[in-house]
Design a protein around this motif. Structure first.
Motif, PDB file in Angstrom:
ATOM      1  N   VAL A  77      -5.357  -4.796   1.098  1.00 37.83           N
ATOM      2  CA  VAL A  77      -6.667  -4.160   1.175  1.00 37.83           C
ATOM      3  C   VAL A  77      -6.595  -2.679   0.830  1.00 37.83           C
ATOM      4  O   VAL A  77      -5.713  -1.964   1.279  1.00 37.83           O
ATOM      5  N   GLU A  78      -7.548  -2.239   0.034  1.00 39.38           N
ATOM      6  CA  GLU A  78      -7.708  -0.817  -0.267  1.00 39.38           C
ATOM      7  C   GLU A  78      -8.228  -0.171   1.008  1.00 39.38           C
ATOM      8  O   GLU A  78      -9.170  -0.669   1.621  1.00 39.38           O
ATOM      9  N   MET A  79      -7.591   0.913   1.467  1.00 36.23           N
ATOM     10  CA  MET A  79      -8.069   1.582   2.677  1.00 36.23           C
ATOM     11  C   MET A  79      -7.936   3.088   2.532  1.00 36.23           C
ATOM     12  O   MET A  79      -7.267   3.567   1.621  1.00 36.23           O
ATOM     13  N   ILE A  80      -8.611   3.814   3.413  1.00 31.79           N
ATOM     14  CA  ILE A  80      -8.584   5.275   3.378  1.00 31.79           C
ATOM     15  C   ILE A  80      -8.361   5.803   4.786  1.00 31.79           C
ATOM     16  O   ILE A  80      -8.497   5.068   5.758  1.00 31.79           O
ATOM     17  N   THR A  81      -8.030   7.096   4.878  1.00 32.63           N
ATOM     18  CA  THR A  81      -7.900   7.736   6.189  1.00 32.63           C
ATOM     19  C   THR A  81      -9.173   8.537   6.462  1.00 32.63           C
ATOM     20  O   THR A  81      -9.950   8.808   5.548  1.00 32.63           O
ATOM     21  N   PRO A 102     -12.094   0.029   4.734  1.00 35.14           N
ATOM     22  CA  PRO A 102     -11.653   0.249   6.115  1.00 35.14           C
ATOM     23  C   PRO A 102     -11.062   1.653   6.219  1.00 35.14           C
ATOM     24  O   PRO A 102     -10.397   2.119   5.297  1.00 35.14           O
ATOM     25  N   VAL A 103     -11.343   2.320   7.333  1.00 30.51           N
ATOM     26  CA  VAL A 103     -10.793   3.653   7.580  1.00 30.51           C
ATOM     27  C   VAL A 103      -9.687   3.488   8.620  1.00 30.51           C
ATOM     28  O   VAL A 103      -9.945   3.016   9.730  1.00 30.51           O
ATOM     29  N   VAL A 104      -8.476   3.839   8.218  1.00 30.73           N
ATOM     30  CA  VAL A 104      -7.299   3.577   9.045  1.00 30.73           C
ATOM     31  C   VAL A 104      -6.493   4.860   9.244  1.00 30.73           C
ATOM     32  O   VAL A 104      -6.113   5.511   8.278  1.00 30.73           O
ATOM     33  N   ASP A 105      -6.290   5.227  10.497  1.00 35.94           N
ATOM     34  CA  ASP A 105      -5.416   6.361  10.823  1.00 35.94           C
ATOM     35  C   ASP A 105      -4.234   5.825  11.614  1.00 35.94           C
ATOM     36  O   ASP A 105      -4.419   5.100  12.594  1.00 35.94           O
ATOM     37  N   ASN A 106      -3.025   6.164  11.173  1.00 31.69           N
ATOM     38  CA  ASN A 106      -1.797   5.710  11.840  1.00 31.69           C
ATOM     39  C   ASN A 106      -1.771   4.187  12.032  1.00 31.69           C
ATOM     40  O   ASN A 106      -1.391   3.695  13.093  1.00 31.69           O
ATOM     41  N   GLY A 107      -2.213   3.463  11.024  1.00 28.36           N
ATOM     42  CA  GLY A 107      -2.187   2.004  11.081  1.00 28.36           C
ATOM     43  C   GLY A 107      -3.305   1.373  11.889  1.00 28.36           C
ATOM     44  O   GLY A 107      -3.463   0.162  11.896  1.00 28.36           O
TER      45      GLY A 107
END
Length: 144
Positions: A77-81, A102-107
């Motif tokens: 999946v393409e994701m961003i922070t 999806p916005v993902v910080d530290n997994g």
């Protein structure tokens, strides 16, 4: 001041786990009027399932509603922070032809950015800009 996705993303995401089946996902999509569900393990994002995934990998393959999420999940999946700029997020969406990130910080999944979140901001900014330039042009002509 650069806008980041943290300012406009949705944080109250509907999620599911690998323990759910595709019927349960379809029900969640119907209840919440959404076509995209992040799949998590605890708070860790492991993939997403879209309404298209359910149709193409689920029902079109004659899978029953009790089929596991594992059968239809998209893992790459393409994701961003959350500190990604809104411009960069828009570019990622455009170049990958996707409507949600999806916005993902530290997994950990902390939110979802939808193309609509960007559109509302950008349209507002553009309209405000056009309105301002129209107003100042009007004032300018009034001076003469």
């Amino acid at each position: 001041m650069m806008k980041t996705v943290k300012q406009i993303m949705t944080t109250d995401c509907v999620t599911a786990t690998l323990q759910d089946n595709i019927y349960e996902l379809a029900v969640k999509m119907k209840q919440h009027d959404i076509g995209f569900i992040p799949i998590v393990e605890g708070k860790k994002l492991i993939g997403v399932v879209t309404d298209r995934d359910l149709v193409v990998r689920g029902y079109a393959e004659k899978h029953s509603g009790s089929t596991t999420v594992e059968e239809v999940i998209t893992k790459d999946v393409e994701m961003i922070t959350s500190d990604t700029s809104t411009d960069e997020a828009a570019n990622i969406m455009a170049s990958n032809q996707i409507r949600r990130l999806p916005v993902v910080d530290n997994g950990e999944l902390i939110g979802v950015l939808a193309i609509g979140d960007l559109a509302v901001r950008e349209i507002f900014v553009n309209e405000a800009g056009e309105a301002l330039s129209a107003i100042s042009e009007h004032d300018h002509t009034a001076v003469h």
